[in-house]
Design a protein around this motif. Structure first.
Motif, short mmCIF file in Angstrom:
data_model
loop_
_atom_site.label_atom_id
_atom_site.label_comp_id
_atom_site.label_asym_id
_atom_site.label_seq_id
_atom_site.Cartn_x
_atom_site.Cartn_y
_atom_site.Cartn_z
N ILE A 177 0.84 -1.19 0.00
CA ILE A 177 0.00 0.00 0.00
C ILE A 177 0.88 1.25 0.00
O ILE A 177 1.68 1.44 0.92
CB ILE A 177 -0.94 0.03 1.23
N PRO A 178 0.77 2.12 -1.01
CA PRO A 178 1.59 3.34 -1.05
C PRO A 178 1.36 4.22 0.17
O PRO A 178 0.30 4.17 0.80
CB PRO A 178 1.13 4.03 -2.33
N GLU A 179 2.33 5.05 0.48
CA GLU A 179 2.27 5.86 1.70
C GLU A 179 1.18 6.91 1.66
O GLU A 179 0.75 7.40 2.71
CB GLU A 179 3.62 6.53 1.94
N ASP A 180 0.68 7.28 0.49
CA ASP A 180 -0.36 8.29 0.39
C ASP A 180 -1.72 7.71 0.05
O ASP A 180 -2.63 8.42 -0.38
CB ASP A 180 0.03 9.35 -0.64
N GLN A 181 -1.87 6.39 0.24
CA GLN A 181 -3.14 5.72 -0.05
C GLN A 181 -3.49 4.74 1.07
O GLN A 181 -2.63 4.32 1.84
CB GLN A 181 -3.06 4.96 -1.38
N ALA A 182 -4.76 4.39 1.15
CA ALA A 182 -5.24 3.31 2.00
C ALA A 182 -6.07 2.39 1.10
O ALA A 182 -6.44 2.76 -0.02
CB ALA A 182 -6.08 3.85 3.15
N ALA A 183 -6.35 1.18 1.59
CA ALA A 183 -7.10 0.24 0.78
C ALA A 183 -8.08 -0.54 1.64
O ALA A 183 -7.85 -0.76 2.83
CB ALA A 183 -6.16 -0.72 0.05
N GLU A 184 -9.17 -0.95 1.02
CA GLU A 184 -10.18 -1.75 1.71
C GLU A 184 -10.49 -2.98 0.88
O GLU A 184 -10.60 -2.92 -0.34
CB GLU A 184 -11.45 -0.93 1.93
N MET A 185 -10.62 -4.13 1.56
CA MET A 185 -10.96 -5.37 0.88
C MET A 185 -12.47 -5.43 0.66
O MET A 185 -13.25 -5.14 1.56
CB MET A 185 -10.51 -6.56 1.71
N ALA A 186 -12.85 -5.83 -0.54
CA ALA A 186 -14.27 -5.93 -0.88
C ALA A 186 -14.49 -7.22 -1.66
O ALA A 186 -13.58 -7.70 -2.34
CB ALA A 186 -14.71 -4.72 -1.72
N PRO A 187 -15.70 -7.81 -1.59
CA PRO A 187 -15.99 -9.02 -2.38
C PRO A 187 -15.86 -8.73 -3.86
O PRO A 187 -16.25 -7.67 -4.33
CB PRO A 187 -17.43 -9.36 -2.00
N ILE A 188 -15.30 -9.69 -4.59
CA ILE A 188 -15.17 -9.49 -6.03
C ILE A 188 -16.42 -9.97 -6.76
O ILE A 188 -16.75 -9.50 -7.84
CB ILE A 188 -13.92 -10.24 -6.57
#
Length: 341
Positions: A244-255
């Motif tokens: 995960i880049p330092e200027d981003q966040a991420a969330e897991m979601a169903p595909i």
């Protein structure tokens, strides 16, 4: 670089606390203080002193407080002060120590912490007047509660335990990109774990204090497939590395929600810096909490099961994930921190 909209970093969360937008019934200092309660892009929320055993889950709906709505479903009240067991198959409501007085430009959302999901403890945060779990409207002023439903292991909890975390967002969700996540079932040796039913109690304070084999059955590769049994709980790992880049966040979601035969990943939030410089720059694998549903279902190696949705931060956090130590940075397949490796 500062941006108008996005997820707030830890330094902005500290400012919210200083300004009274986030407050607590117990001091946010000392052993339970800011250095450990604030993550790069989220705030750990702490359990209060009581729990309510409920006969059903609920949402209060517009114009109703959580406690008013709970009157119809509460069975009895439990004192958590000296520690109490929350049993599998039961649903509990616990007032949180933190409350909010958000500005009208700021909304919040919540999810289980990684360790919570890996214990198969189902949690959802509820606010007064809410029509949805884990979502707090912009400008909300009021208390917070968490619904807790242990699915596989009964847990011993105390005031101050942290099962959920909250992130704060300015503006609407704007996806930067997505990354497909698939299951790795073709590694050498152990490729996953299946939880043992009727195992012992998990004490949330005992990090590394439980023997893994007393709670988990290791799984080995069998031709790149795995049969998920209905209502059984599994810990598996992604084939892809995540960084995960330092200027981003991420969330897991169903595909593909329409698949319907299993659920993957309860604890779906990745802080900025997760996997960065891990394993020689190759990133960390995502650990997936998987529960079978309805009928036996065959997972195959490389089968897509979820996606990572990336979102911008308003600015880079003062400290990235793992810089101050983390049980899950540079992880492969890993159980929760409560179990001995």
């Amino acid at each position: 670089m500062s941006r108008k909209n996005g997820i707030l970093p830890e330094q902005a969360i500290r400012a919210l606390i200083d300004d009274g937008a986030v407050s607590a019934s117990a001091p946010m200092g000392g052993e339970d203080g800011l250095p450990t309660q604030i993550q790069p892009a989220s705030l750990d929320l702490r359990l209060g002193t009581v729990a309510y055993r409920m006969r059903a889950s609920f949402l209060p709906g517009a114009g109703r407080s959580v406690m008013d709505a709970a009157k119809d479903v509460v069975m009895h009240k439990i004192d958590l002060t000296a520690g109490a067991v929350l049993e599998t198959g039961c649903v509990y409501l616990v007032p949180l120590q933190e409350s909010l007085n958000l500005p009208k430009s700021l909304a919040a959302s919540a999810n289980p912490k990684s360790s919570t999901g890996r214990l198969d403890v189902f949690t959802r945060v509820i606010a007064d007047g809410a029509d949805a779990f884990d979502r707090v409207d912009a400008g909300y002023n009021g208390p917070l509660y968490v619904e807790i439903a242990p699915r596989t292991f009964s847990i011993l909890v105390r005031p101050g335990d942290r099962l959920v975390q909250m992130r704060f967002r300015r503006g609407v969700l704007k996806e930067l990109s997505t990354q497909t996540v698939s299951i790795d079932l073709n590694g050498a040796g152990v490729i996953g774990y299946r939880a043992k039913r009727h195992a012992g109690l998990v004490d949330l304070l005992k990090v590394g204090g439980h023997v893994a084999l007393d709670y988990w059955e290791p799984l080995v590769a069998r031709g790149g497939t795995l049969v998920l049994d209905p209502e059984e709980f599994y810990i598996l790992a992604s084939k892809e590395a995540v960084s995960i880049p330092e200027d981003q966040a991420a969330e897991m979601a169903p595909i593909a929600p329409e698949i319907g035969e299993f659920r993957a990943h309860y604890a779906g939030f990745f802080d900025p810096g997760f996997g960065v410089d891990a394993a020689g720059g190759a990133g960390s694998r995502a650990v997936l909490e998987v529960r079978g549903r309805d009928v036996p279902f065959i997972l195959r190696d490389g089968q897509p099961v979820a996606k990572l949705v990336y979102e911008t931060m308003t600015e880079t956090p003062a400290a990235l994930y793992g810089q101050n130590g983390s049980h899950y940075q540079a992880q492969g397949l890993r159980l929760s921190k409560h179990f001995k490796d």
